[in-house]
Design an enzyme around this catalytic site. Structure first.
Site, PDB file in Angstrom:
ATOM      1  N   ARG A  60       0.838  -1.206   0.000  1.00  0.00           N
ATOM      2  CA  ARG A  60       0.000   0.000   0.000  1.00  0.00           C
ATOM      3  C   ARG A  60       0.877   1.262   0.000  1.00  0.00           C
ATOM      4  O   ARG A  60       0.487   2.317  -0.495  1.00  0.00           O
ATOM      5  CB  ARG A  60      -0.979  -0.001   1.182  1.00  0.00           C
ATOM      6  N   TYR A 113     -14.673  16.992 -16.797  1.00  0.00           N
ATOM      7  CA  TYR A 113     -15.237  15.643 -16.711  1.00  0.00           C
ATOM      8  C   TYR A 113     -16.299  15.631 -15.595  1.00  0.00           C
ATOM      9  O   TYR A 113     -16.067  16.160 -14.498  1.00  0.00           O
ATOM     10  CB  TYR A 113     -14.075  14.703 -16.395  1.00  0.00           C
TER      11      TYR A 113
HETATM   12  C1  LIG Z   1     -11.867   9.154 -17.543  1.00  0.00           C
HETATM   13  C2  LIG Z   1     -11.466  10.484 -17.077  1.00  0.00           C
HETATM   14  C3  LIG Z   1     -11.222  10.737 -15.714  1.00  0.00           C
HETATM   15  C4  LIG Z   1     -11.399   9.686 -14.649  1.00  0.00           C
HETATM   16  O1  LIG Z   1     -10.535   8.628 -14.842  1.00  0.00           O
HETATM   17  P1  LIG Z   1     -10.885   7.117 -14.365  1.00  0.00           P
HETATM   18  O2  LIG Z   1      -9.641   6.370 -14.687  1.00  0.00           O
HETATM   19  O3  LIG Z   1     -12.091   6.696 -15.153  1.00  0.00           O
HETATM   20  O4  LIG Z   1     -11.183   7.199 -12.911  1.00  0.00           O
HETATM   21  C5  LIG Z   1     -10.831  12.012 -15.349  1.00  0.00           C
HETATM   22  N1  LIG Z   1     -10.683  12.991 -16.266  1.00  0.00           N
HETATM   23  C6  LIG Z   1     -10.922  12.782 -17.573  1.00  0.00           C
HETATM   24  C7  LIG Z   1     -10.734  13.903 -18.525  1.00  0.00           C
HETATM   25  C8  LIG Z   1     -11.317  11.533 -18.032  1.00  0.00           C
HETATM   26  O5  LIG Z   1     -11.563  11.325 -19.324  1.00  0.00           O
END
Ligand SMILES: *Cc1c(COP(=O)(O)O)cnc(C)c1O
Length: 396
Positions: A60, A113
């Site tokens: 971890r 996002y």
């Molecule tokens: C997919 C994505 C995330 C989150 O990533 P995960 O690996 O799905 O948790 C954050 N920012 C952007 C721009 C993304 O496309």
């Protein structure tokens, strides 16, 4: 077999099988799923745990597969520090927890996002960290929004789904003048298209789930920063526990090996696709920073060294009905609400990433029922254009 012999065999089953030092090293790193490491003595254990000795005690806190991946990403971003997290969201959460405390304020780009907005404007707001949305394409608005409690501005290099490009150097100067930090989510770009730290960003976050792993079979995230921004990161990483699996890190490192080839092909395909779509009668508009008519084309030319990304958004004339016909007709393009796969995939923001917004809120972001976001893959260019043409024919 005697009882004694059986006991001996049971003991052999339990004994750790430890790799001896090898005279010739394997070219490919082994996967080290070991949760814990055997220490030589208490002094060594203490030194390892204190970070005075390189090595591992408990995974971890760190493990070889995460470190190999983090180190490669660190070099790609020319960063002093890097860490790999269990997902892109875990990386963003680690940045938030390591950088912020109750009473602080965060400025968020209007075009982030969706889960990132939920994390900051929902979950962290609940814990007493205020969030405000700003239009980062409008620097005076950002400047006006920076207050005495503002600790950071969070922006995406290429934002979802209109593919607006952030002027990282300008934003970095603005926030630094007020003693705040610039955090850049570089997922849509990758370090081969843009290196935000070079332009003044304090921290970079990427979802390695996307183009870096590149095969849609891994969930991982990345943070990069400097010695100055890293003080709390190791303890946050371990205490909050959203740590990456050794196997996922191993897969992502393998995927990263072909990133250069994949980015080159995908960006060239995206340019060709955007140009073809922009000429098509059924398409009302195309967002791609590589098109001269894109509002950030000049900025993208300066900031991206000749590549404009692999994401293309198109707006179909004919709204939701046209989008449904395109999605049904484009049989070679799978409807996958993610990005960065080997193959070209599509998403429909109004029913996926932006479904929780009202129609008016979507309209304000320039998203309609006819908006389709394409993640362009590494197929031969002709195949991408044919697959898109099939969908457009079905639109009628
Ligand atoms: C997919 C994505 C995330 C989150 O990533 P995960 O690996 O799905 O948790 C954050 N920012 C952007 C721009 C993304 O496309």
């Amino acid at each position: 077999m005697s009882k004694e012999q059986r006991k001996r065999l049971e003991e052999i089953c339990v004994q750790p099988a430890m790799l001896p030092p090898l005279p010739a090293a394997p070219l490919v790193p082994p996967i080290c799923p070991s949760a814990v490491y055997a220490c030589a003595d208490p002094q060594q254990a203490a030194a390892l745990l204190a970070g005075e000795l390189p090595g591992y005690v408990y995974s971890r806190d760190g493990h070889p597969n995460a470190d190999l991946l983090a180190d490669k990403c660190r070099r790609l971003h020319a960063a002093q520090r890097a860490a790999v997290h269990a997902s892109g969201m875990a990386a963003l959460a680690a940045v938030a927890v390591a950088q912020l405390q109750q009473g602080d304020e965060v400025l968020l780009s209007q075009q982030l996002y969706g889960r990132t907005v939920q994390l900051f404007a929902g979950e962290l707001a609940r814990l007493g960290i205020a969030a405000r949305l700003v239009d980062t394409a409008d620097p005076p608005q950002v400047q006006a929004a920076l207050g005495p409690r503002t600790r950071m501005l969070l922006v995406e290099t290429i934002a979802n789904p209109r593919l607006r490009v952030a002027d990282i150097a300008v934003l970095a100067d603005l926030v630094h003048a007020r003693g705040a930090r610039l955090v850049v989510d570089n997922t849509f770009a990758s370090p081969l298209v843009c290196r935000p730290m070079e332009l003044g960003a304090d921290l970079v976050v990427e979802s390695l789930t996307k183009i870096i792993s590149g095969h849609s079979d891994v969930m991982l995230g990345l943070t990069c920063g400097s010695d100055a921004t890293w003080t709390r990161m190791p303890v946050v990483q371990s205490a909050f526990g959203a740590v990456p699996s050794p196997f996922d890190c191993w897969l992502a490192l393998r995927g990263l090996g072909t990133l250069g080839l994949r980015i080159q092909r995908a960006c060239a395909n995206a340019q060709a696709a955007a140009e073809m779509l922009a000429r098509h009668a059924r398409v009302e508009g195309v967002d791609y920073p590589g098109l001269p008519e894109h509002p950030d084309h000049a900025l993208a030319r300066r900031q991206f060294a000749g590549q404009f990304g692999f994401m293309v958004t198109m707006h179909l004339a004919g709204g939701g009905a046209a989008a449904e016909r395109f999605i049904a007709g484009a049989r070679r393009i799978l409807f996958c609400p993610s990005l960065g796969d080997l193959s070209t995939t599509l998403s429909h923001p109004a029913s996926t990433s932006h479904r929780l917004l009202s129609a008016e809120e979507r309209a304000a972001l320039g998203i309609s029922e006819g908006t389709i976001r394409l993640s362009i893959g590494i197929e031969p260019t002709e195949a991408v254009l044919e697959a898109l043409a099939e969908g457009l024919e079905a639109v009628g």
